[in-house]
Design a protein around this motif. Structure first.
Motif, PDB file in Angstrom:
ATOM      1  N   PHE A  82       0.845  -1.183   0.000  1.00  0.00           N
ATOM      2  CA  PHE A  82       0.000   0.000   0.000  1.00  0.00           C
ATOM      3  C   PHE A  82       0.879   1.231   0.000  1.00  0.00           C
ATOM      4  O   PHE A  82       1.175   1.793   1.047  1.00  0.00           O
ATOM      5  CB  PHE A  82      -0.931  -0.001   1.220  1.00  0.00           C
ATOM      6  CG  PHE A  82      -2.008  -1.042   1.152  1.00  0.00           C
ATOM      7  CD1 PHE A  82      -1.782  -2.321   1.635  1.00  0.00           C
ATOM      8  CD2 PHE A  82      -3.240  -0.756   0.588  1.00  0.00           C
ATOM      9  CE1 PHE A  82      -2.773  -3.304   1.561  1.00  0.00           C
ATOM     10  CE2 PHE A  82      -4.249  -1.725   0.514  1.00  0.00           C
ATOM     11  CZ  PHE A  82      -4.002  -3.001   0.992  1.00  0.00           C
ATOM     12  N   PRO A  83       1.338   1.655  -1.177  1.00  0.00           N
ATOM     13  CA  PRO A  83       2.040   2.925  -1.256  1.00  0.00           C
ATOM     14  C   PRO A  83       1.060   4.044  -0.892  1.00  0.00           C
ATOM     15  O   PRO A  83      -0.147   3.790  -0.823  1.00  0.00           O
ATOM     16  CB  PRO A  83       2.473   3.006  -2.727  1.00  0.00           C
ATOM     17  CG  PRO A  83       1.594   2.066  -3.454  1.00  0.00           C
ATOM     18  CD  PRO A  83       1.209   0.997  -2.487  1.00  0.00           C
ATOM     19  N   PRO A  84       1.563   5.270  -0.691  1.00  0.00           N
ATOM     20  CA  PRO A  84       0.692   6.324  -0.154  1.00  0.00           C
ATOM     21  C   PRO A  84      -0.679   6.480  -0.823  1.00  0.00           C
ATOM     22  O   PRO A  84      -1.689   6.601  -0.110  1.00  0.00           O
ATOM     23  CB  PRO A  84       1.542   7.587  -0.327  1.00  0.00           C
ATOM     24  CG  PRO A  84       2.940   7.096  -0.193  1.00  0.00           C
ATOM     25  CD  PRO A  84       2.943   5.747  -0.859  1.00  0.00           C
ATOM     26  N   GLU A  85      -0.723   6.477  -2.138  1.00  0.00           N
ATOM     27  CA  GLU A  85      -2.019   6.693  -2.795  1.00  0.00           C
ATOM     28  C   GLU A  85      -3.013   5.573  -2.478  1.00  0.00           C
ATOM     29  O   GLU A  85      -4.202   5.832  -2.222  1.00  0.00           O
ATOM     30  CB  GLU A  85      -1.840   6.866  -4.318  1.00  0.00           C
ATOM     31  CG  GLU A  85      -1.144   5.721  -5.032  1.00  0.00           C
ATOM     32  CD  GLU A  85       0.387   5.754  -4.992  1.00  0.00           C
ATOM     33  OE1 GLU A  85       0.967   6.500  -4.168  1.00  0.00           O
ATOM     34  OE2 GLU A  85       1.006   4.999  -5.773  1.00  0.00           O
ATOM     35  N   ASP A  86      -2.543   4.328  -2.450  1.00  0.00           N
ATOM     36  CA  ASP A  86      -3.421   3.203  -2.122  1.00  0.00           C
ATOM     37  C   ASP A  86      -3.812   3.222  -0.652  1.00  0.00           C
ATOM     38  O   ASP A  86      -4.916   2.823  -0.283  1.00  0.00           O
ATOM     39  CB  ASP A  86      -2.723   1.873  -2.449  1.00  0.00           C
ATOM     40  CG  ASP A  86      -2.474   1.703  -3.947  1.00  0.00           C
ATOM     41  OD1 ASP A  86      -1.715   0.810  -4.333  1.00  0.00           O
ATOM     42  OD2 ASP A  86      -3.057   2.491  -4.741  1.00  0.00           O
ATOM     43  N   LEU A 398     -14.974   6.776  -7.061  1.00  0.00           N
ATOM     44  CA  LEU A 398     -13.773   6.759  -6.226  1.00  0.00           C
ATOM     45  C   LEU A 398     -13.440   8.185  -5.815  1.00  0.00           C
ATOM     46  O   LEU A 398     -13.395   9.074  -6.655  1.00  0.00           O
ATOM     47  CB  LEU A 398     -12.588   6.165  -6.991  1.00  0.00           C
ATOM     48  CG  LEU A 398     -12.563   4.650  -7.154  1.00  0.00           C
ATOM     49  CD1 LEU A 398     -11.385   4.228  -8.020  1.00  0.00           C
ATOM     50  CD2 LEU A 398     -12.478   3.960  -5.800  1.00  0.00           C
ATOM     51  N   PRO A 399     -13.228   8.427  -4.536  1.00  0.00           N
ATOM     52  CA  PRO A 399     -12.980   9.792  -4.088  1.00  0.00           C
ATOM     53  C   PRO A 399     -11.582  10.258  -4.502  1.00  0.00           C
ATOM     54  O   PRO A 399     -10.648   9.462  -4.505  1.00  0.00           O
ATOM     55  CB  PRO A 399     -13.069   9.673  -2.569  1.00  0.00           C
ATOM     56  CG  PRO A 399     -12.640   8.285  -2.272  1.00  0.00           C
ATOM     57  CD  PRO A 399     -13.110   7.451  -3.429  1.00  0.00           C
ATOM     58  N   PRO A 400     -11.456  11.526  -4.859  1.00  0.00           N
ATOM     59  CA  PRO A 400     -10.124  12.036  -5.170  1.00  0.00           C
ATOM     60  C   PRO A 400      -9.408  12.294  -3.849  1.00  0.00           C
ATOM     61  O   PRO A 400      -9.897  13.061  -3.015  1.00  0.00           O
ATOM     62  CB  PRO A 400     -10.404  13.352  -5.895  1.00  0.00           C
ATOM     63  CG  PRO A 400     -11.764  13.772  -5.424  1.00  0.00           C
ATOM     64  CD  PRO A 400     -12.492  12.548  -4.957  1.00  0.00           C
ATOM     65  N   LEU A 401      -8.333  11.630  -3.609  1.00  0.00           N
ATOM     66  CA  LEU A 401      -7.641  11.784  -2.324  1.00  0.00           C
ATOM     67  C   LEU A 401      -6.200  12.168  -2.575  1.00  0.00           C
ATOM     68  O   LEU A 401      -5.446  11.423  -3.173  1.00  0.00           O
ATOM     69  CB  LEU A 401      -7.690  10.466  -1.543  1.00  0.00           C
ATOM     70  CG  LEU A 401      -9.070   9.946  -1.172  1.00  0.00           C
ATOM     71  CD1 LEU A 401      -8.987   8.485  -0.749  1.00  0.00           C
ATOM     72  CD2 LEU A 401      -9.687  10.769  -0.062  1.00  0.00           C
ATOM     73  N   ASN A 402      -5.843  13.347  -2.160  1.00  0.00           N
ATOM     74  CA  ASN A 402      -4.463  13.771  -2.347  1.00  0.00           C
ATOM     75  C   ASN A 402      -3.767  13.927  -1.016  1.00  0.00           C
ATOM     76  O   ASN A 402      -4.390  14.176  -0.001  1.00  0.00           O
ATOM     77  CB  ASN A 402      -4.429  15.123  -3.070  1.00  0.00           C
ATOM     78  CG  ASN A 402      -5.009  15.024  -4.449  1.00  0.00           C
ATOM     79  OD1 ASN A 402      -4.677  14.127  -5.207  1.00  0.00           O
ATOM     80  ND2 ASN A 402      -5.921  15.930  -4.760  1.00  0.00           N
ATOM     81  N   HIS A 403      -2.455  13.812  -1.076  1.00  0.00           N
ATOM     82  CA  HIS A 403      -1.666  14.076   0.118  1.00  0.00           C
ATOM     83  C   HIS A 403      -1.745  15.574   0.372  1.00  0.00           C
ATOM     84  O   HIS A 403      -1.587  16.373  -0.544  1.00  0.00           O
ATOM     85  CB  HIS A 403      -0.221  13.660  -0.115  1.00  0.00           C
ATOM     86  CG  HIS A 403       0.679  13.910   1.060  1.00  0.00           C
ATOM     87  ND1 HIS A 403       0.325  13.579   2.347  1.00  0.00           N
ATOM     88  CD2 HIS A 403       1.914  14.458   1.130  1.00  0.00           C
ATOM     89  CE1 HIS A 403       1.315  13.905   3.160  1.00  0.00           C
ATOM     90  NE2 HIS A 403       2.292  14.443   2.451  1.00  0.00           N
ATOM     91  N   GLN A 404      -2.036  15.920   1.597  1.00  0.00           N
ATOM     92  CA  GLN A 404      -2.157  17.344   1.909  1.00  0.00           C
ATOM     93  C   GLN A 404      -1.435  17.701   3.189  1.00  0.00           C
ATOM     94  O   GLN A 404      -1.735  17.153   4.247  1.00  0.00           O
ATOM     95  CB  GLN A 404      -3.626  17.714   2.076  1.00  0.00           C
ATOM     96  CG  GLN A 404      -4.148  18.422   0.881  1.00  0.00           C
ATOM     97  CD  GLN A 404      -5.591  18.855   1.022  1.00  0.00           C
ATOM     98  OE1 GLN A 404      -6.273  18.486   1.978  1.00  0.00           O
ATOM     99  NE2 GLN A 404      -6.031  19.635   0.079  1.00  0.00           N
ATOM    100  N   ALA A 451       3.673  22.205  -4.264  1.00  0.00           N
ATOM    101  CA  ALA A 451       2.567  21.859  -5.155  1.00  0.00           C
ATOM    102  C   ALA A 451       2.223  20.388  -5.025  1.00  0.00           C
ATOM    103  O   ALA A 451       1.052  20.001  -4.995  1.00  0.00           O
ATOM    104  CB  ALA A 451       2.934  22.203  -6.590  1.00  0.00           C
ATOM    105  N   ARG A 452       3.247  19.551  -4.908  1.00  0.00           N
ATOM    106  CA  ARG A 452       3.019  18.125  -4.818  1.00  0.00           C
ATOM    107  C   ARG A 452       2.299  17.727  -3.548  1.00  0.00           C
ATOM    108  O   ARG A 452       1.483  16.821  -3.524  1.00  0.00           O
ATOM    109  CB  ARG A 452       4.353  17.375  -4.926  1.00  0.00           C
ATOM    110  CG  ARG A 452       4.186  16.041  -5.633  1.00  0.00           C
ATOM    111  CD  ARG A 452       5.479  15.262  -5.755  1.00  0.00           C
ATOM    112  NE  ARG A 452       6.634  16.087  -6.017  1.00  0.00           N
ATOM    113  CZ  ARG A 452       7.632  16.276  -5.166  1.00  0.00           C
ATOM    114  NH1 ARG A 452       7.613  15.708  -3.992  1.00  0.00           N
ATOM    115  NH2 ARG A 452       8.659  17.039  -5.490  1.00  0.00           N
ATOM    116  N   ILE A 453       2.614  18.419  -2.456  1.00  0.00           N
ATOM    117  CA  ILE A 453       1.966  18.064  -1.192  1.00  0.00           C
ATOM    118  C   ILE A 453       0.720  18.909  -0.932  1.00  0.00           C
ATOM    119  O   ILE A 453       0.129  18.858   0.126  1.00  0.00           O
ATOM    120  CB  ILE A 453       2.949  18.170   0.002  1.00  0.00           C
ATOM    121  CG1 ILE A 453       3.399  19.622   0.205  1.00  0.00           C
ATOM    122  CG2 ILE A 453       4.142  17.251  -0.201  1.00  0.00           C
ATOM    123  CD1 ILE A 453       4.286  19.801   1.456  1.00  0.00           C
TER     124      ILE A 453
END
Lengths: 490, 302
Positions: A82-86, A398-404, A451-453
């Motif tokens: 389970f990398p971060p996105e998963d 599927l919900p859009p889930l970003n690292h924040q 921007a990435r985070i």
């Protein structure tokens, strides 16, 4: 370069194999390894393997000090990383499981993923038993990675004995395992949400459980037009078998055979039933009853006196009061594949017909006595993490889930790294998340990372400002910029 | 009573054992079992075992249809159940782990609890290796229940390759296992919170990690008067060994021996170091350096 590097390299010179076509990256063995005289002989044969896929070539570790290990970067067959996105998606899913359980007043429990094999030995021919991931531990005990959570739950309920007050409303989210031949490319593990009500004999319990699943679906945007529940009762088959004087001990086996009715040809089913001891007449009647799709018809065939019809009628009327009649339907062919169900059984299916069962459950009033405890009425369901995500994907839900991270803090001068740490600590003390830049990096790099985070703010610690006890703040969405005293920073 | 009851009883007639003195509750075998003619012979021998502790008596399942199962209500040795009260505590603890990780901008990851044994084979004599919970799976592959999370993390980082931007700040909360002889009454599993920074060579990374742990302590009410961190560097030992021309490949082994300095008698440590290839002079110097408790003194020594 640090001395440790080559010492560690002596212990373990892994050859990284990427067994998947998804990973084109080649891993080169650093020059230091090749030049190390101790390992030259071992590595010269290995050097051809740099990067390419070479699953066939095997290097056994030598018994003394030189170790060449073949390390696969992929997790074991049938398992997932389970990398971060998963992980974000998994956490979102589990959070919804837990939130619904909370809304229904359930308490969370957990048990070891490893249990004694004996807990899962049921001689009814269930698929779950054929695929048990069992082995002998170092003490020669037969153990298994659990294929389901219910037996552990039963074990814990018995263990608690009179120290707990009924009814118990317990839930768990745990990983379950099976051993299946990998030629089928299927998973060997999945997570399962279970909710169980222990101590309520009435179908109000099943109605509550189904309500919880529907609440979950609604939360994540699934509607009654996407999925449905097929509901029946083991008592239906029971009554048919009893009418034909089929011995009760054959019951479990018959259910398991019937459960495969969609997967096996009808004559195979009929043969299995015959081998199980059923007469042709009994088989014919059973199959006829299984095709019934309306409660009214069922009542006509079985009569209104039996428990099967009564239970089902009550459940459907409760469903109407709960407000979820359009989610459920009676279907006599539903038996489910676990031997221990004794009453209401249900499964959730996707109306497009593309996916496997999303979840399933039922009543199991006699499980505890099979473990040596006193029988307590019980019912529950299992809801896996795989099919639901496939369904959400299909429906575009599927919900859009970003690292924040709220803030990214950066020192503009390497002398100010300590000051930057102070700023980070201050913000974290106020409950704000902070990604602290740990090395001297160009601003361009910092902006890219911000921007990435998905950072909201960039906090800059510069010499001039810091001398005044201030930091620079840039709001990344608007571009607004200002200076502020550190203790005023919120 | 429902017909299914006796049908299930035919499949499995467990004798329930409570192996712990914490569980005085006796479980009687329901009368229906005793009266069932099919099971009478099997059960008559079992009936003496109602309730009492009878760990010695073993009933092997017969190859045909009568099954007598011995189900222990306790979880396997060295493992724990989490009934509601324990689960609430665990969730509280894990929530704090996750909240601190969030405050530091870390991302959560996870890996399988089962990994290839090869991931953990390091021939340095570590205790973690002796106690590896390994076995052969049904396909004769050597696998292990992970003793730690770091190798899996390393594996995943390599797998991701250039698709991830450094530095990576990843955390995980996962169950780790060891196989230890139960005579010592120790646990075989525990959950471990890991935080790792990948891609930062400077000690600002270590400083950040220690800061996160201290943030965690403060959150739960632990102060500097309750706990402390002892800090050193492997490079210290490295330099001592290098001064004495000790071969680099012995480094890992020496560290593992030194790590046991509190658990084993000094002469055993000295012997192990000698066997590892160190001269008496080197050993003496090493032990002297290891006793240093101030950075100034360390600086003076070098």
């Amino acid at each position: 370069m640090p001395a440790i590097h080559s010492s560690l390299s002596f212990y373990m010179k892994p050859l990284f194999l990427s067994n998947s076509s998804l990973f084109p990256r080649k891993f080169t063995v650093p020059k230091e390894y090749l030049l190390n005289p101790r390992s030259l002989c071992a590595l010269s044969s290995a050097s051809n393997q740099n990067g390419g896929r070479s699953g066939a070539r095997s290097l056994s570790p030598s018994p003394v000090s030189d170790d060449l290990q073949k390390i696969d970067v992929n997790p074991p067959k049938g398992t997932r990383d389970f990398p971060p996105e998963d992980m974000r998606l998994r956490n979102w899913l589990f959070h919804n499981f837990q939130e619904v359980s909370r809304l229904f007043g359930f308490e969370e429990v957990d048990f070891p993923v490893l249990e004694s094999e004996a807990l899962f030995i049921r001689k009814a021919g269930e698929e779950i038993r054929d695929q048990l991931y069992c082995f002998e531990d170092r003490g020669n005990r037969r153990v298994a990675l659990r294929p389901e959570l219910t037996p552990s739950l039963a074990r814990l309920v018995i263990q608690k004995g009179k120290s707990v007050s009924l009814p118990l409303k317990w839930f768990a989210v745990g990983q379950c395992w099976r051993y299946e031949r990998m030629t089928r490319g299927r998973r060997r593990e999945h997570y399962q949400w279970n909710m169980d009500i222990i101590g309520v004999p009435a179908v109000t319990a099943e109605a509550e459980l189904i309500s919880s699943i529907i609440t979950f679906f609604k939360r994540i945007g699934i509607t009654a037009s996407d999925v449905g529940f097929r509901i029946s009762s083991r008592k239906v088959l029971q009554e048919v078998l009893r009418c034909h004087s089929i011995p009760e001990h054959l019951f479990g086996k018959v259910c398991i055979i019937i459960d495969k009715i969609e997967k096996l040809p009808l004559d195979v089913i009929k043969n299995d039933l015959k081998s199980a001891g059923m007469s042709e007449a009994a088989i014919e009647e059973l199959l006829r009853v299984l095709s019934i799709k309306s409660l009214t018809e069922l009542e006509e065939i079985l009569g209104g006196a039996g428990e099967a019809v009564a239970d089902l009628k009550l459940l459907f009327s409760l469903a109407e009061k709960f407000g979820y009649s359009d989610w459920i339907q009676f279907d006599a062919s539903v038996v489910r594949g676990l031997a221990y169900y004794t009453g209401i059984v249900f499964e959730c299916f996707d109306r497009d017909g593309k996916l496997r069962a999303i979840c399933g459950g039922g009543r199991y009033d006699q499980l505890l006595s099979t473990f040596g405890g006193d029988d307590i009425p019980a019912c529950g369901f299992g809801f896996g993490d795989a099919v639901i995500l496939e369904l959400l994907k299909e429906k575009g839900l599927l919900p859009p889930l970003n690292h924040q991270v709220e803030n990214i803090v950066c020192a503009l001068d390497h002398n100010l790294q300590g000051a930057a740490s102070m700023v980070a600590t201050t913000l974290r003390g106020k409950g704000q998340s902070v990604d602290l830049v740990l090395e001297s990096k160009p601003l361009k790099w910092v902006f890219k990372r911000a921007a990435r985070i998905n950072a909201q703010r960039l906090i800059l610690v510069g010499t001039t400002e810091w001398q005044k006890g201030m930091v620079g703040v840039k709001i990344l969405s608007s571009g607004e910029q200002y200076e502020i005293k550190l203790d005023e920073l919120e | 009573m429902p017909a299914i009851h006796s049908s299930l009883s035919f499949y499995m007639k467990p004798l329930f054992l409570s192996n712990s003195s914490l569980f005085p509750r006796k479980f009687t075998v329901p009368k229906e079992y005793l009266l069932n003619p099919r099971s009478l012979c099997a059960l008559s021998s079992a009936s003496n075992q109602n309730g009492g502790r009878s760990g010695a008596r073993s009933l092997s399942p017969s190859p045909v249809s009568d099954d007598l199962q011995k189900i222990d209500v306790n979880p396997p040795k060295g493992t724990r159940d989490f009934p509601p009260e324990d689960m609430r505590l665990r969730n509280w603890l894990f929530h704090n782990f996750q909240e601190v990780s969030r405050l530091f901008g870390f991302e959560e990851v996870d890996f399988p609890v089962l990994e290839s044994e090869a991931l953990f084979i390091r021939k340095a004599g570590e205790e973690i290796r002796d106690q590896l919970y390994c076995f052969e799976d049904r396909g004769n592959r050597r696998v292990a229940l992970r003793p730690e999370l770091t190798p899996s993390l390393a594996r995943l980082v390599i797998q991701k390759g250039k698709s991830v931007s450094l530095p990576l700040k990843w955390f995980a909360v996962g169950q780790c296992w060891r196989y230890e002889r139960m005579t010592r009454g120790r646990r075989r599993e525990h959950y471990q919170w890991n935080m790792d920074i990948i891609g930062v060579p400077a000690v600002t990374a270590e400083a950040e990690l220690i800061s996160s742990i201290i943030t965690f302590f403060k959150r739960i009410g632990i102060t500097a008067s309750d706990v402390g961190f002892r800090i050193s560097s492997r490079k210290v030992l490295q330099e001592v060994l290098r001064c004495h021309s000790i071969p680099e490949h012995l480094f890992g082994k020496v560290c593992i021996i030194i790590d046991k300095i509190e658990k084993l008698p000094l002469d055993v440590i000295k012997n192990d170091l000698k066997s590892a290839g160190m001269s008496e002079a080197a050993i003496e110097e090493l032990l002297r350096v290891l006793s240093i408790k101030s950075l100034t003194e360390l600086e003076g020594w070098f």
